[in-house]
Scaffold this active site. Structure first.
Site, PDB file in Angstrom:
ATOM      1  N   TYR A  92       0.878  -1.244   0.040  1.00 35.97           N
ATOM      2  CA  TYR A  92       0.177  -0.004  -0.188  1.00 35.97           C
ATOM      3  C   TYR A  92       0.917   1.338   0.022  1.00 35.97           C
ATOM      4  O   TYR A  92       0.366   2.383  -0.456  1.00 35.97           O
ATOM      5  CB  TYR A  92      -0.920  -0.094   1.118  1.00 35.97           C
ATOM      6  CG  TYR A  92      -2.234  -0.842   1.192  1.00 35.97           C
ATOM      7  CD1 TYR A  92      -2.324  -1.984   0.136  1.00 35.97           C
ATOM      8  CD2 TYR A  92      -3.019  -0.604   2.209  1.00 35.97           C
ATOM      9  CE1 TYR A  92      -3.210  -2.810   0.014  1.00 35.97           C
ATOM     10  CE2 TYR A  92      -4.069  -1.840   2.202  1.00 35.97           C
ATOM     11  CZ  TYR A  92      -4.167  -2.747   0.929  1.00 35.97           C
ATOM     12  OH  TYR A  92      -5.434  -3.686   0.953  1.00 35.97           O
TER      13      TYR A  92
ATOM     14  N   LYS B  21       2.362 -15.282   2.961  1.00 40.00           N
ATOM     15  CA  LYS B  21       2.207 -16.113   1.775  1.00 40.00           C
ATOM     16  C   LYS B  21       3.682 -16.459   1.344  1.00 40.00           C
ATOM     17  O   LYS B  21       4.294 -15.984   0.357  1.00 40.00           O
ATOM     18  CB  LYS B  21       1.517 -15.203   0.553  1.00 40.00           C
ATOM     19  CG  LYS B  21       1.177 -15.741  -0.582  1.00 40.00           C
ATOM     20  CD  LYS B  21       0.004 -16.635  -0.567  1.00 40.00           C
ATOM     21  CE  LYS B  21      -0.112 -17.536  -1.807  1.00 40.00           C
ATOM     22  NZ  LYS B  21      -1.296 -18.435  -1.831  1.00 40.00           N
TER      23      LYS B  21
ATOM     24  N   ASP C 187      -4.416 -17.568   2.201  1.00 39.04           N
ATOM     25  CA  ASP C 187      -5.672 -18.124   1.593  1.00 39.04           C
ATOM     26  C   ASP C 187      -6.374 -19.133   2.431  1.00 39.04           C
ATOM     27  O   ASP C 187      -7.447 -19.275   2.515  1.00 39.04           O
ATOM     28  CB  ASP C 187      -5.126 -18.749   0.115  1.00 39.04           C
ATOM     29  CG  ASP C 187      -3.956 -19.782   0.111  1.00 39.04           C
ATOM     30  OD1 ASP C 187      -3.165 -19.320   1.237  1.00 39.04           O
ATOM     31  OD2 ASP C 187      -3.729 -20.209  -1.036  1.00 39.04           O
TER      32      ASP C 187
ATOM     33  N   ASP D 201      -6.177  -6.165   5.777  1.00 35.38           N
ATOM     34  CA  ASP D 201      -7.066  -5.273   5.127  1.00 35.38           C
ATOM     35  C   ASP D 201      -8.363  -6.256   5.076  1.00 35.38           C
ATOM     36  O   ASP D 201      -9.618  -6.096   5.407  1.00 35.38           O
ATOM     37  CB  ASP D 201      -6.725  -4.569   4.310  1.00 35.38           C
ATOM     38  CG  ASP D 201      -7.749  -3.504   3.658  1.00 35.38           C
ATOM     39  OD1 ASP D 201      -8.905  -3.467   4.237  1.00 35.38           O
ATOM     40  OD2 ASP D 201      -7.427  -2.827   2.475  1.00 35.38           O
TER      41      ASP D 201
ATOM     42  N   ASP E 245     -11.951  -7.528   7.538  1.00 34.80           N
ATOM     43  CA  ASP E 245     -13.248  -6.865   6.902  1.00 34.80           C
ATOM     44  C   ASP E 245     -14.049  -8.234   6.912  1.00 34.80           C
ATOM     45  O   ASP E 245     -15.218  -8.230   7.006  1.00 34.80           O
ATOM     46  CB  ASP E 245     -13.386  -6.630   5.565  1.00 34.80           C
ATOM     47  CG  ASP E 245     -13.059  -4.835   5.613  1.00 34.80           C
ATOM     48  OD1 ASP E 245     -12.678  -4.365   6.633  1.00 34.80           O
ATOM     49  OD2 ASP E 245     -13.595  -4.277   4.479  1.00 34.80           O
TER      50      ASP E 245
END
Ligand code: NAI
Ligand code: MG
Length: 356
Positions: A135, A190, A222, A246, A250
């Site tokens: 980001y 990951k 994942d 993020d 959520d």
């Protein structure tokens, strides 16, 4: 103790007013000062994060933030959009640790989209690194592709990067949070595909040596997404990077029924923090008096616990919230047959009433 109050846009002012009401009812002498931010900042001074607002936030011991954003600013250039205010505050105040507890209150078990046995008793904490990762990584942009089968075409690119110190400080926050809870930490990465997250994993393993009482495990993002909806109660504390956090936070928010219930804390290295509900400015319901103020009220409780050294006052607020839920009071987002529908202001007043 000085608190900067930044209500923002949409439902922001409505919900923040209720949290301020609760803070005022605690019998403490907080100095609170309000300043415009987001679209309100843009209207007041031509910038979503006016200089005076940033200075107020920097000088305060803690920031209570509502939400920013409204469709009517969509045509503005990116640097002037309301959402830049929250990114600017995070970066300027060095708020690298985002704590999002996802707790399912027993009274709201029916409000979740998952089966009650999967989510009942849920109490997990997601810790998201907030100022690094893809980001913020440079370089980024759109360029002419230099190689490969698409050579010569335009391509978009961003850069994922994490410095060792950046990983260490968020890992310390996570291990210390786990020590205060069930002493289990899951680091989500990951590492099978990304160099950045193999490095992340190696550094977290190294920091773990300082916290032998915490059980550490590692999960690919994942799989973590899958486990969060399959068996979320298996987690205690999760720590991960900015982008994975993020998305996962959520998803975790929805386990608890309504985003209107979820507080958050964003902390710097000295536990100075910005506290805000996990949701946005909800322009679709702004001005109607129906927004759920509990996420913001619970954020104020986190502020008392982490930044203002008043854990007993935080407990009082959290107990009061449990009490109003037990009384059956519900804003429309958590309403079920057999409960009592109330508006934003009534819900705030009920929490004040319920303070012991
Ligand atoms: P949102 O979280 O504002 O709303 C999503 C849905 O949840 C809407 O249907 C809304 O009515 C409902 N909702 C949200 N908070 C609620 C509450 N307290 N009580 C009852 N219902 C509630 O997300 P959305 O619609 O994607 O974004 C709206 C604006 O908020 C955009 O401009 C977005 O950029 C901004 N935003 C700002 C954030 C911040 O200030 N930190 C975070 C997320 C979005
Ligand atoms: Mg998000």
């Amino acid at each position: 103790m000085k608190i900067a109050i930044l209500p923002g846009d949409g439902i922001g002012p409505e919900i923040v007013a209720q949290a301020v009401k609760v803070l005022n009812a605690l019998g403490e002498s907080f100095e609170m000062e309000t300043a415009p931010v987001g679209g309100a900042g843009y209207e007041a001074s031509g910038h979503p994060l006016p200089e005076a607002t940033l200075k107020l936030a920097q000088d305060a011991d803690a920031v209570l933030f509502g939400a920013v954003g409204d469709w009517k600013y969509d045509s503005l250039e990116r640097s002037l959009r309301p959402e830049q205010a929250i990114l600017g505050l995070r970066k300027n105040l060095n708020l690298f640790a985002n704590l999002r507890p996802a707790i399912l209150y027993p009274e709201l078990a029916g409000a979740s989209t998952l089966k009650p046995e999967v989510v009942s008793g849920l109490d997990i904490l997601i810790i998201r690194e907030l100022t690094g990762d893809i980001y913020f990584g440079q370089p980024r942009g759109v360029r002419i592709c230099p190689d490969g089968p698409f050579k010569g075409q335009r391509e978009g690119f961003d850069t994922m990067r994490y410095a060792e110190g950046e990983i260490r400080r968020i890992a310390h926050v996570a291990f210390q949070a786990a020590q205060k809870r069930d002493k289990r930490l899951t680091s989500v990465d990951k590492a099978n595909v990304l160099e950045t997250f193999q490095f992340w994993k190696d550094v977290v393993i190294d920091v773990h040596k300082e916290y032998p009482d915490v059980a550490l495990d590692h999960m690919y993002v994942d799989n973590a997404a899958m486990q969060l909806v399959r068996a979320p109660k298996k987690f205690d504390v999760i720590v991960t990077g900015n982008m994975f956090g993020d998305i996962l936070s959520d998803a975790a928010a929805m386990l608890t029924g309504s985003i209107g219930m979820l507080p958050s804390a964003s902390l710097d290295a000295n536990n100075k923090g910005l506290y805000e509900p996990s949701h946005g400015s909800a322009p679709d319901i702004a001005g109607k008096g129906v927004a759920n103020p509990l996420a913001t009220i619970l954020s104020a409780a986190m502020m008392l616990r982490f930044s203002l050294g008043k854990p007993e006052q935080a407990d009082r607020i959290e107990d009061a919230v449990k009490k109003v839920l037990a009384q059956g009071l519900r804003t429309p987002d958590i309403y079920e047959a057999g409960t009592t529908k109330v508006g934003t202001v009534e819900m705030g007043a009920a929490v004040v009433q319920a303070l012991s």
